[in-house]
Design a protein around this motif. Structure first.
Motif, PDB file in Angstrom:
ATOM      1  N   GLY A 270      -2.545   4.646  -5.043  1.00 32.28           N
ATOM      2  CA  GLY A 270      -1.979   5.902  -4.488  1.00 32.28           C
ATOM      3  C   GLY A 270      -1.436   5.741  -3.084  1.00 32.28           C
ATOM      4  N   ILE A 271      -1.467   6.655  -2.412  1.00 28.43           N
ATOM      5  CA  ILE A 271      -1.054   6.692  -0.854  1.00 28.43           C
ATOM      6  C   ILE A 271      -1.954   8.019  -0.172  1.00 28.43           C
ATOM      7  N   THR A 272      -1.951   7.711   1.163  1.00 32.14           N
ATOM      8  CA  THR A 272      -2.770   9.057   1.799  1.00 32.14           C
ATOM      9  C   THR A 272      -2.171   8.981   3.133  1.00 32.14           C
ATOM     10  N   LEU A 273      -2.439   9.972   3.860  1.00 30.13           N
ATOM     11  CA  LEU A 273      -2.262  10.009   5.339  1.00 30.13           C
ATOM     12  C   LEU A 273      -3.716   9.981   6.177  1.00 30.13           C
ATOM     13  N   VAL A 274      -3.708   9.185   7.185  1.00 30.37           N
ATOM     14  CA  VAL A 274      -4.731   8.998   7.938  1.00 30.37           C
ATOM     15  C   VAL A 274      -4.458   9.129   9.278  1.00 30.37           C
ATOM     16  N   PRO A 275      -5.357   9.672  10.333  1.00 26.81           N
ATOM     17  CA  PRO A 275      -5.028   9.574  11.791  1.00 26.81           C
ATOM     18  C   PRO A 275      -4.811   8.190  12.233  1.00 26.81           C
ATOM     19  N   ALA A 276      -3.853   8.059  13.200  1.00 26.77           N
ATOM     20  CA  ALA A 276      -3.146   6.567  13.725  1.00 26.77           C
ATOM     21  C   ALA A 276      -4.255   5.860  14.112  1.00 26.77           C
TER      22      ALA A 276
END
Length: 337
Positions: A270-276
């Motif tokens: 899958g994918i995810t969003l993370v802080p830069a």
């Protein structure tokens, strides 16, 4: 009515057992029973139904437990704060969420120690939510977190907003697209990892399904590219970001922490969003790409007690802002009161 009686009642009510409460408090069972009986006699109310196993609170006991446990917690907090105020520790105990450690925190601590060589810094990995209790108990003096909290004992300042990036498996079709849109990511499995959720008051709400299209966790639903409001609160932080644009991911998987989430991304799950600041992790397996949405950010908060600010905290804030200036990060200087 005294504190011994109240603490005996709380221990019995928590554990629903005289023997377990005796072990926890270090008192004998007869002593606990006597303290409880004294409290009930003074109040003229039966608090514990002794004829069930495990023990049950009476209706009056449940009400009393709910109210008195809050008061006792406040007494413990005030006692701890008074002790720290009279004899502040020379050490600065800092709580942090793991994602902050991948960012500028190590650089900030190095700057702090360079400016104050005599300072003793202790770092503790602890969630944003748990930091509230840790501040009250004296386990930490200050905390770096990702969520705003409403607590009468705590004061909080916003340090800055950090942009999210999308983390994709290296083999993903979008892995080399430099600027990503949330709507283009909606057909993927989104891996969720936050243990702390947004308060209801801050959450976007979810659209109700129409009669001819059921809304489930496997449906894609996108209405507009502008933030919109729905009707049922969405408190999971990543889903909240999608919901701001009227988007529901195709499917979600919830895991225990950020590292597990990135492990699943690396495995192509899958994918995810993370802080830069996380985009240096597992770079041989994961592609991190920028999101075009400027408001898709993760805030960084600093919080401490309202009535006791550790004497070294101003030095910490000075180090934070010095690092921000060196890095060219936009910020608004703030101080704890």
């Amino acid at each position: 009515m005294d504190l011994k009686q109240l603490n005996a009642f709380i221990a019995i009510a928590d554990l629903r057992s005289f023997s377990a409460a005796a072990t926890k408090t270090g008192l004998s069972q007869p002593s606990l029973s006597r303290l409880l009986k004294q409290l009930e006699t003074e109040m003229g109310v039966e608090l514990i139904d002794r004829y069930h196993r495990p023990l049950h609170l009476t209706e009056a006991g449940a009400f009393f437990y709910d109210k008195i446990s809050t008061i006792l917690t406040e007494i413990d907090t005030v006692t701890s704060m008074t002790q720290r105020l009279s004899a502040p520790s020379s050490a600065l105990n800092i709580g942090f969420v793991p994602s902050v450690l991948y960012g500028l925190l190590p650089e900030i601590i190095a700057m702090l120690k360079q400016a104050s060589p005599d300072i003793d810094v202790n770092l503790k990995d602890i969630s944003s939510y748990q930091q509230m209790d840790a501040l009250k108990s004296g386990e930490i003096d200050i905390g770096f977190g990702r969520f705003a909290h409403q607590d009468p004992w705590i004061q909080q300042i916003l340090l800055r907003h950090e942009r999210y990036v999308v983390a994709l498996p290296k083999a993903h079709p979008l892995a080399h697209v430099r600027e990503q849109r949330l709507i283009d990511l909606a057909n993927n499995r989104l891996i969720l990892y936050h243990q702390t959720h947004l308060p209801i008051s801050a959450a976007v709400t979810q659209a109700q399904p129409t009669s001819d299209k059921l809304a489930t966790h496997t449906n894609v639903r996108h209405v507009t590219n502008e933030p919109v409001s729905f009707s049922a609160p969405i408190t999971e932080p990543l889903l909240h970001l999608f919901a701001q644009y009227g988007i529901s991911p195709f499917m979600t998987t919830t895991v225990s922490d950020l590292q597990v989430a990135l492990g699943l991304v690396a495995a192509g799950e899958g994918i995810t969003l993370v802080p830069a600041s996380l985009q240096t992790v597992r770079t041989e397996q994961i592609s991190y790409q920028r999101l075009v949405h400027e408001n898709v950010t993760s805030p960084i908060y600093l919080h401490t007690l309202k009535d006791f600010v550790h004497p070294k905290i101003p030095d910490l804030l000075t180090a934070i802002y010095h690092v921000y200036e060196q890095r060219g990060i936009t910020y608004r200087r703030q101080q704890f009161t």
